[in-house]
Write a protein that holds these residues in place. Sequence first.
Motif, PDB file in Angstrom:
ATOM      1  N   ASN A  29       0.770  -1.107  -0.014  1.00 32.47           N
ATOM      2  CA  ASN A  29      -0.018   0.051  -0.097  1.00 32.47           C
ATOM      3  C   ASN A  29       0.783   1.178   0.096  1.00 32.47           C
ATOM      4  O   ASN A  29       1.747   1.425   0.879  1.00 32.47           O
ATOM      5  CB  ASN A  29      -0.920  -0.036   1.247  1.00 32.47           C
ATOM      6  CG  ASN A  29      -1.728   1.169   1.430  1.00 32.47           C
ATOM      7  OD1 ASN A  29      -2.218   1.864   0.202  1.00 32.47           O
ATOM      8  ND2 ASN A  29      -2.367   1.268   2.529  1.00 32.47           N
ATOM      9  N   VAL A  37      -7.625   0.022  -6.009  1.00 32.15           N
ATOM     10  CA  VAL A  37      -6.753  -0.823  -6.802  1.00 32.15           C
ATOM     11  C   VAL A  37      -7.397  -1.737  -7.865  1.00 32.15           C
ATOM     12  O   VAL A  37      -7.131  -1.773  -9.048  1.00 32.15           O
ATOM     13  CB  VAL A  37      -5.642  -1.811  -5.867  1.00 32.15           C
ATOM     14  CG1 VAL A  37      -5.000  -2.671  -6.799  1.00 32.15           C
ATOM     15  CG2 VAL A  37      -4.823  -1.005  -4.900  1.00 32.15           C
ATOM     16  N   ILE A  59      -3.087   3.281  -2.329  1.00 31.30           N
ATOM     17  CA  ILE A  59      -3.171   2.643  -3.482  1.00 31.30           C
ATOM     18  C   ILE A  59      -1.840   1.805  -3.843  1.00 31.30           C
ATOM     19  O   ILE A  59      -0.999   1.757  -3.052  1.00 31.30           O
ATOM     20  CB  ILE A  59      -3.366   3.599  -4.620  1.00 31.30           C
ATOM     21  CG1 ILE A  59      -3.990   3.025  -5.980  1.00 31.30           C
ATOM     22  CG2 ILE A  59      -2.355   4.522  -4.932  1.00 31.30           C
ATOM     23  CD1 ILE A  59      -4.460   4.024  -7.057  1.00 31.30           C
ATOM     24  N   CYS A  60      -1.712   1.204  -4.872  1.00 36.68           N
ATOM     25  CA  CYS A  60      -0.466   0.313  -5.163  1.00 36.68           C
ATOM     26  C   CYS A  60       0.345   1.262  -6.032  1.00 36.68           C
ATOM     27  O   CYS A  60       0.074   2.404  -6.445  1.00 36.68           O
ATOM     28  CB  CYS A  60      -0.785  -0.856  -6.109  1.00 36.68           C
ATOM     29  SG  CYS A  60      -1.856  -0.668  -7.455  1.00 36.68           S
ATOM     30  N   ILE A  79      -0.467  -0.918 -11.324  1.00 39.04           N
ATOM     31  CA  ILE A  79      -1.513  -0.628 -11.925  1.00 39.04           C
ATOM     32  C   ILE A  79      -1.586  -0.810 -13.340  1.00 39.04           C
ATOM     33  O   ILE A  79      -2.351  -1.224 -13.977  1.00 39.04           O
ATOM     34  CB  ILE A  79      -1.627   1.222 -11.952  1.00 39.04           C
ATOM     35  CG1 ILE A  79      -2.151   1.228 -10.571  1.00 39.04           C
ATOM     36  CG2 ILE A  79      -2.718   1.503 -12.939  1.00 39.04           C
ATOM     37  CD1 ILE A  79      -2.137   2.908 -10.273  1.00 39.04           C
TER      38      ILE A  79
END
Length: 180
Positions: free
Chosen positions: A52, A95, A56-57, A62
């Motif tokens: 994290n 995500v 978000i990643c 993504i």
Amino acid sequence: MDYLVVYTSKTGNTQKVAMKIFEALPGKSKDIVNLEEYHGEEADTYFVGFWNNRGICTTEVIDFLSDLHGKQIALFGTCGIFENKEYLKQVENQVSVFLPEDNEYLGCYLCGGKMGPKVLEKCRQMQAQLNTPQIREMILAYEDAMLHPNKEDLDQAGVFTESVLNRIQRKKEERDGIKR
């Protein structure tokens, strides 16, 4: 290949969870790879792990997720702040939105993970400026995260993997039942 576990790990937390998920997968038609070493291997089902990064990643994850099509995908990850279930659901939503719609999303498992020392340093600097309950809470969360992922977290990763496998099996049985 049946299963591919692909992950990123900055401090080793997500790698530990990835290894547990890989161990829980049946058979020999499986592999595990760090996203940095991924060379286009294909599988029916992907377990994609991330750490994290502010809810978000990373952009690499993504991009990887965005390129998957027609697959079964489960997500997993580690978070420094993990006691807040609403926050974890928010991370999952942030995500999973990058999965193209032609994939079958199988769920997400998130657990605690150690944070880098710069996070604590930043919190301590903020505390020196303004010692609020929120800053003290962030420092306590950092200290708690240092104990994760622990055995319970890894056991839960195995339970998550089993639940994903059961979901895949039920879907397969439903499809086969319709075709008969």
